[in-house]
Design an enzyme around this catalytic site. Structure first.
Site, PDB file in Angstrom:
ATOM      1  NE  ARG A 153      33.561  55.873 -37.693  1.00  0.00           N
ATOM      2  CZ  ARG A 153      34.619  55.953 -38.527  1.00  0.00           C
ATOM      3  NH1 ARG A 153      35.645  55.134 -38.381  1.00  0.00           N
ATOM      4  NH2 ARG A 153      34.646  56.849 -39.488  1.00  0.00           N
ATOM      5  CE1 TYR A 196      20.221  38.173 -24.720  1.00  0.00           C
ATOM      6  CE2 TYR A 196      21.860  39.079 -26.203  1.00  0.00           C
ATOM      7  CZ  TYR A 196      20.598  39.114 -25.642  1.00  0.00           C
ATOM      8  OH  TYR A 196      19.717  40.078 -26.024  1.00  0.00           O
ATOM      9  CG  ASP A 198      29.732  37.194 -22.501  1.00  0.00           C
ATOM     10  OD1 ASP A 198      29.806  37.897 -21.471  1.00  0.00           O
ATOM     11  OD2 ASP A 198      28.840  37.339 -23.365  1.00  0.00           O
TER      12      ASP A 198
END
Ligand code: LCS
Length: 396
Positions: free
Chosen positions: A61, A114, A186
């Site tokens: 992680r 989005y 983005d």
């Protein structure tokens, strides 16, 4: 490297970034380090790694060698200080926001992003005291009009999903910086092959690598690339604690996809140029939105800011929703599915699919009309795609 040597081209870098033979075996293809944890030689080493005094892996992680190659590759291609791989594009957006925003802060976003990106920022972040305004970021005055002293982040999607509107990254970076805010772009639709926002002044880039970067419709993945070491260091601990990390096998697939990004983007873009012209000349099409054609409102900006117009097209079929549904129900080679940026052509209806979670009022204000159809052009032979449109339009 020799100082006088010409910098490597983008395709060369796409193929070689983060690619080095495995130090243990010489394997040219990257090994998949499918492990959750890494052994320490002794307690001293474990403590030194946790303290950050010694480089080395601890727990997947917090970092993994396969994932690290992908992070290195994206950081190089976007020109950033480093990469933080995430389990999805949404995880990238949420990780950055969680790291950088506090209660009382305000963010500005592109109205046509989005759908779930907008819903999470507008509705869920509000529960934690982060206010937001979503405006047409192709209009600089609209951005200026909602700036507040507490604006900390401007989040721009360009080209935007699904209207394919463009925003002027350099101009918005100036506006944001004048007000002490950061600009995140983005870059999913353009990819670093067509647009490099950090070089234009953005502070962060994020990707849904589910799309073009992986490119084969078999992985969900995301990436954060901050421009500066300072921002990377601010986000890294949150990335590690929040848990939206990438699995090594997912990273391996995305790396494998990345290597052919340049060819896929160019092939799909060539096809899209032909199809945009075909759609524009079609009697059953009301309008077409594609940055590569002169009728696009930001055609000039596209030429200035991008190295190509990409392969996303939106258009409206005569007869509105009904006409569009008939077209979508009649395609044979193209696939009726959400997502985009894969080698196959995907077609969908945003108002009832990707952007259904947004209110109709917000959709219409963002230019997402009920009849808008979005198509992500793939790498098939273009004549086959046009033949599929022909037979599907016959049913409209
Ligand atoms: N950013 C953009 C521009 C996207 O198009 C998407 C997903 C995301 C972020 C979120 O990434 P994910 O978590 O899915 O990796 N866009 C989709 C679409 O248009 N259809 O299905 C998913």
């Amino acid at each position: 490297m020799d100082q006088d040597r010409k910098p490597l081209g983008l395709n060369t870098r796409t193929i070689h970034a983060g690619a080095h033979p495995d130090p243990a075996t010489g394997a040219v293809a990257p090994p998949i380090y499918q492990t959750s944890t890494f052994a320490f030689a002794d307690c001293h080493q474990g403590a030194a790694r946790f303290a950050g005094d010694e480089d080395g892996y601890i727990y997947t992680r917090m970092g993994n060698p396969t994932t690290a190659r992908l992070e290195e590759a994206l950081a190089e291609l976007e020109g950033g200080a480093g990469g933080l791989a995430t389990s999805s594009g949404m995880a990238a957006l949420c990780t950055v926001s969680f790291a950088l925003l506090n209660a009382g802060d305000h963010l500005i976003g592109t109205s046509s992003v989005y759908g779930p990106s907008r819903v999470v920022m507008e509705r869920d972040f509000a529960r934690f005291g982060v206010a937001s305004d979503f405006v047409d970021t192709s209009d600089l005055d609209a951005v200026r009009s909602v700036l507040r002293p507490e604006t900390r982040l401007v989040f721009v999607e360009t080209p935007a999903n699904p209207t394919i509107d463009l925003a002027d990254i350099a101009a918005i970076a100036d506006v944001a910086h004048d007000h002490g805010a950061l600009l995140m772009v983005d870059n999913t639709f353009a990819t670093p092959i067509l647009q490099r926002p950090l070089a234009l002044g953005a502070d962060l880039v994020m990707h849904s690598m589910t799309k073009f970067i992986n490119g084969h419709t078999d992985v969900v993945a995301g990436m954060i690339v901050p421009a500066s070491r300072e921002l990377l260091d601010r986000i890294r601990p949150v990335h590690s604690y929040l848990g939206a990390c990438m699995d090594p096998h997912q990273a391996w697939l995305a790396l494998r996809g990345l290597r052919t990004l340049g060819m896929r983007v160019r092939t799909a873009q060539d096809n899209a140029g032909r199809i945009a012209a075909y759609l524009e000349g079609h009697p059953k099409v009301e309008w077409v939105r594609y940055p590569g054609i002169a009728s696009h409102p930001q055609h000039e900006l596209a030429r200035r800011q991008m190295d190509g117009a990409g392969s996303l097209i939106s258009f409206e079929v005569s007869g509105g929703v009904d006409g569009g549904s008939r077209l979508l129900d009649s395609v044979e080679l193209m696939t009726l599915a959400v997502s985009l940026g894969g080698i196959e052509t995907l077609i969908q209806h945003p108002a009832s699919m990707t952007h259904a979670a947004m209110s109709r009022k917000h959709r219409l204000a963002a230019g997402i009309t009920d009849g808008l159809v979005r198509v992500s052009i793939g790498c098939e032979d273009v004549d086959d795609l046009i033949a599929d449109f022909e037979q599907a339009f016959a049913a409209v």
